[in-house]
Design a protein around this motif. Sequence first.
Motif, PDB file in Angstrom:
ATOM      1  N   ASP A  12     -62.555 -41.699 -12.962  1.00 35.26           N
ATOM      2  CA  ASP A  12     -61.318 -41.624 -12.189  1.00 35.26           C
ATOM      3  C   ASP A  12     -61.236 -42.760 -11.180  1.00 35.26           C
ATOM      4  O   ASP A  12     -62.202 -43.069 -10.485  1.00 35.26           O
ATOM      5  N   ASP A  13     -60.074 -43.403 -11.129  1.00 31.61           N
ATOM      6  CA  ASP A  13     -59.828 -44.455 -10.151  1.00 31.61           C
ATOM      7  C   ASP A  13     -58.327 -44.546  -9.923  1.00 31.61           C
ATOM      8  O   ASP A  13     -57.538 -44.412 -10.871  1.00 31.61           O
ATOM      9  N   THR A  14     -57.912 -44.759  -8.675  1.00 30.61           N
ATOM     10  CA  THR A  14     -56.483 -44.801  -8.373  1.00 30.61           C
ATOM     11  C   THR A  14     -55.779 -45.959  -9.074  1.00 30.61           C
ATOM     12  O   THR A  14     -54.564 -45.895  -9.300  1.00 30.61           O
ATOM     13  N   SER A  15     -56.517 -47.017  -9.452  1.00 26.36           N
ATOM     14  CA  SER A  15     -55.895 -48.128 -10.178  1.00 26.36           C
ATOM     15  C   SER A  15     -55.408 -47.701 -11.551  1.00 26.36           C
ATOM     16  O   SER A  15     -54.569 -48.380 -12.161  1.00 26.36           O
ATOM     17  N   GLU A  17     -53.799 -44.905 -12.064  1.00 26.63           N
ATOM     18  CA  GLU A  17     -52.716 -43.958 -11.813  1.00 26.63           C
ATOM     19  C   GLU A  17     -51.494 -44.712 -11.289  1.00 26.63           C
ATOM     20  O   GLU A  17     -51.014 -44.472 -10.177  1.00 26.63           O
ATOM     21  N   SER A  19     -47.663 -46.039 -10.625  1.00 29.17           N
ATOM     22  CA  SER A  19     -46.301 -45.494 -10.609  1.00 29.17           C
ATOM     23  C   SER A  19     -45.447 -46.158 -11.691  1.00 29.17           C
ATOM     24  O   SER A  19     -44.711 -45.486 -12.426  1.00 29.17           O
ATOM     25  N   ASN A  54     -49.818 -33.220 -14.177  1.00 23.11           N
ATOM     26  CA  ASN A  54     -49.758 -34.614 -13.743  1.00 23.11           C
ATOM     27  C   ASN A  54     -50.322 -35.519 -14.828  1.00 23.11           C
ATOM     28  O   ASN A  54     -51.002 -35.069 -15.760  1.00 23.11           O
ATOM     29  N   TYR A 125     -49.361 -37.843  -9.689  1.00 20.40           N
ATOM     30  CA  TYR A 125     -50.805 -37.680  -9.816  1.00 20.40           C
ATOM     31  C   TYR A 125     -51.261 -36.796  -8.659  1.00 20.40           C
ATOM     32  O   TYR A 125     -50.827 -36.958  -7.523  1.00 20.40           O
ATOM     33  N   GLY A 127     -54.537 -36.204  -7.754  1.00 19.15           N
ATOM     34  CA  GLY A 127     -55.847 -36.504  -7.193  1.00 19.15           C
ATOM     35  C   GLY A 127     -56.911 -35.508  -7.581  1.00 19.15           C
ATOM     36  O   GLY A 127     -57.800 -35.176  -6.783  1.00 19.15           O
ATOM     37  N   SER A 158     -50.320 -52.028 -14.048  1.00 21.91           N
ATOM     38  CA  SER A 158     -49.609 -51.292 -12.998  1.00 21.91           C
ATOM     39  C   SER A 158     -48.212 -51.862 -12.778  1.00 21.91           C
ATOM     40  O   SER A 158     -47.599 -51.631 -11.728  1.00 21.91           O
ATOM     41  N   GLU A 181     -54.814 -53.855 -14.676  1.00 18.35           N
ATOM     42  CA  GLU A 181     -55.814 -52.998 -14.045  1.00 18.35           C
ATOM     43  C   GLU A 181     -57.043 -52.793 -14.907  1.00 18.35           C
ATOM     44  O   GLU A 181     -58.142 -52.557 -14.381  1.00 18.35           O
ATOM     45  N   ASN A 209     -63.393 -51.067 -14.364  1.00 12.55           N
ATOM     46  CA  ASN A 209     -63.055 -49.802 -15.020  1.00 12.55           C
ATOM     47  C   ASN A 209     -63.714 -49.716 -16.398  1.00 12.55           C
ATOM     48  O   ASN A 209     -63.056 -49.556 -17.431  1.00 12.55           O
TER      49      ASN A 209
END
Length: 290
Positions: A12-15, A17, A19, A54, A125, A127, A158, A181, A209
């Motif tokens: 898991d990484d915010t990169s 996810e 928008s 999500n 998302y 989290g 992204s 990403e 990643n």
Amino acid sequence: FNGSDDFITISDDTSLEPSNYTFEAWINLASQPVSNSSYVVIQKGTADGGLTTNGYTFGYNDVGSVNNLVLLHISSGGVPQNLSVPTYLADNEWHHVAGSYDGTTMRLYLDGAEVGSMGAPAPIYTGDGQSLKIGASTVLAGDSDFFNGSMDELRIWSIARTQEEILNNMNRSLVSESGLEASYNFNSGEPGGTNTGLETLTDVSGNGNDGTLLTFALSGASSNWVASDAYTEAIQQETLSTALSSVSNNGMTVTDLGFLQDAGDFVTFSYNNPSTEGAFVSDINSNVIN
């Protein structure tokens, strides 16, 4: 991917996810999905027999004996935004597939051409720490929807790439680009050889990643690192004139062009596998002359 238990997991990484997004890959299916099942290219999110709260899914499915290229994400309130385009891909050929979202519109692309679109609100998302899966979906009871076939040049952006950007870059590897990403060229191991222990899919974008291969046999012609001929066609041509002394494209340069006789001569820049990559000068009749 053997279609029964092979998949790759990425922490898991915010990169992962975004928008706005673009997902793209070359795929070669070994078979078509059985009725009412899916071959997942990538999925991230919370699922229970399908995404519920999500995240996103990009892949290929069968619904009522109709095969579809599918892009799905979950918007606020757990509402699925599902763009599905009927298409048959289980023809033993490589196909480039891509899906994008630009903040208002979801789009699907097949072999560089847009094949479908729909308006949609943004993905959400929560989290929840879910890993990203390549080649499988995540359900509460385990993993399912295993991809059956070969995959190459998988990329996660992204940003929403345009049709022109997708078409002009699908036949080449990309490493460091704005908005890229994760990028996976699957260039590891000995194709079809004994690759025991080579269980890392490297993210060549430099963003870290990396993926971990799970349950792959890592030997033989399936469930292993294998050779790819996903793209073999040159993607860029530069028409020349006798006044030019050199021409460049994507870091390749051809010099000493004084021998050219016709304004219709051209240089083909090929971003293929290493055995055919290069630049080739041809005359107006398409005869290679260097």
